[in-house]
Motif scaffolding. Structure first.
Motif, PDB file in Angstrom:
ATOM      1  N   PRO A  65       0.811  -1.233   0.000  1.00  0.00           N
ATOM      2  CA  PRO A  65       0.000   0.000   0.000  1.00  0.00           C
ATOM      3  C   PRO A  65       0.835   1.269   0.000  1.00  0.00           C
ATOM      4  N   GLU A  66       1.861   1.307   0.840  1.00  0.00           N
ATOM      5  CA  GLU A  66       2.692   2.507   0.905  1.00  0.00           C
ATOM      6  C   GLU A  66       3.590   2.633  -0.323  1.00  0.00           C
ATOM      7  N   ARG A  82       2.704   6.760  -6.862  1.00  0.00           N
ATOM      8  CA  ARG A  82       1.859   7.859  -7.342  1.00  0.00           C
ATOM      9  C   ARG A  82       2.558   9.207  -7.160  1.00  0.00           C
ATOM     10  N   THR A  83       3.201   9.368  -6.005  1.00  0.00           N
ATOM     11  CA  THR A  83       3.944  10.609  -5.765  1.00  0.00           C
ATOM     12  C   THR A  83       5.101  10.752  -6.746  1.00  0.00           C
ATOM     13  N   GLY A 116      -2.258  13.999 -16.351  1.00  0.00           N
ATOM     14  CA  GLY A 116      -1.743  13.666 -15.019  1.00  0.00           C
ATOM     15  C   GLY A 116      -2.820  13.024 -14.148  1.00  0.00           C
ATOM     16  N   ILE A 117      -4.045  13.565 -14.229  1.00  0.00           N
ATOM     17  CA  ILE A 117      -5.167  12.984 -13.485  1.00  0.00           C
ATOM     18  C   ILE A 117      -5.460  11.572 -13.978  1.00  0.00           C
ATOM     19  N   LEU A 118      -5.414  11.376 -15.298  1.00  0.00           N
ATOM     20  CA  LEU A 118      -5.674  10.053 -15.868  1.00  0.00           C
ATOM     21  C   LEU A 118      -4.612   9.038 -15.432  1.00  0.00           C
ATOM     22  N   ILE A 119      -3.342   9.470 -15.410  1.00  0.00           N
ATOM     23  CA  ILE A 119      -2.270   8.570 -14.973  1.00  0.00           C
ATOM     24  C   ILE A 119      -2.468   8.174 -13.517  1.00  0.00           C
ATOM     25  N   ASP A 120      -2.779   9.165 -12.681  1.00  0.00           N
ATOM     26  CA  ASP A 120      -2.992   8.877 -11.260  1.00  0.00           C
ATOM     27  C   ASP A 120      -4.209   7.980 -11.075  1.00  0.00           C
ATOM     28  N   GLY A 121      -5.266   8.214 -11.874  1.00  0.00           N
ATOM     29  CA  GLY A 121      -6.437   7.354 -11.806  1.00  0.00           C
ATOM     30  C   GLY A 121      -6.110   5.919 -12.189  1.00  0.00           C
ATOM     31  N   LEU A 125      -3.175   4.460 -11.825  1.00  0.00           N
ATOM     32  CA  LEU A 125      -2.403   3.871 -10.733  1.00  0.00           C
ATOM     33  C   LEU A 125      -3.301   3.483  -9.561  1.00  0.00           C
ATOM     34  N   ARG A 126      -4.309   4.309  -9.277  1.00  0.00           N
ATOM     35  CA  ARG A 126      -5.243   3.968  -8.207  1.00  0.00           C
ATOM     36  C   ARG A 126      -6.067   2.733  -8.556  1.00  0.00           C
TER      37      ARG A 126
END
Length: 254
Positions: free
Chosen positions: A177-178, A184-185, A233-238, A240-241
């Protein structure tokens, strides 16, 4: 949950409304803040004709190639090194000080050195993005290892598990999890560094497009590039989530 979504949508309606009204009544000159119509027209023009003779898809492809290659090498090196550094104090003593030294340095402070060492091609840019992505993943891995409940490890060892089994069946799952939070960071930091990577000796990429447009006060093109980078950037983070939910399904259950 619906209320939160409504607040999010309302926030963006207010932002776009303020943007439209500010440009509509000429409160700020269009050379500084172009109107939504001008930005939309610039986007369509770039979408149809490209920018500097290169299509928008090609600009995005070049930037994403640099980002993905750098992120891949950051993941395959930072995760094992970070886990080992968290697990063994001697490895951390050797590696950690070096990471902590370069981590706070602004990318442009050492980018010129990378160009001298690796040339003006993609290698120097990918190396810069790699360094930007490496540190957050490495730090997240160390943090994850040090937070593991020792009872889990002792319980596994009492049942006869060797070091290898403890690592793969206890330590790694507990850290995942971490690790994803660090990933993501890291991708976010690398993406913000992309503009710096494409500032020098580049002729393509979304970051370069923004920098080049700024030289000629093409604020509408700058806005297009910034909005594209924000949305992607939002799509990439989405993405990864989504992967985190699928791969780390035990998060929050232990």
């Amino acid at each position: 949950m619906k209320r939160v979504k409504k607040l999010t949508i309302g926030t963006w309606i207010v932002i776009f409304g303020a943007w439209y009204l500010t440009t509509k009544f000429g409160i700020i000159e269009s050379v500084l803040v172009p109107s939504p119509y001008e930005v939309g027209a610039a986007f369509i023009e770039i979408l149809v004709d490209g920018y500097n003779g290169i299509s928008l898809i090609a600009h995005l492809g070049i930037s994403f190639k640099r980002l993905l290659i750098a992120s891949f090498f950051a993941v395959v090196t930072a995760i094992p090194l970070g886990l080992l550094s968290g697990y063994y104090d001697k490895i951390r003593a050797v590696v950690d000080s070096v990471i902590q030294f370069y981590r706070p340095l602004p990318p442009l402070a050492y980018y010129t050195l990378l160009i001298l060492w690796f040339g003006i091609d993609d290698l120097s840019k990918i190396t810069l993005l790699f360094l930007a992505a490496f540190a957050p993943i490495y730090i997240a891995c160390i943090s994850a290892v040090t937070k593991i409940n020792e009872d889990y490890i002792l319980s596994a060892e009492s049942l006869g598990a060797d070091q290898r089994s403890v690592f793969f069946h206890v330590v790694l799952p507990a850290c995942m999890p971490e690790i994803f939070t660090g990933l993501r960071t890291a991708v976010g930091v690398a993406y913000t560094t992309l503009v710096a990577a494409e500032m020098v000796a580049a002729t393509s990429g979304v970051g370069w497009m923004v920098i080049d447009a700024s030289k000629y006060l093409k604020s509408d093109v700058m806005f297009v590039g910034i909005i594209i980078m924000g949305i992607t950037g939002i799509l990439i983070d989405g993405g990864l989530r989504f992967l985190e939910k699928k791969l780390v399904f035990w998060k929050g259950r232990v």
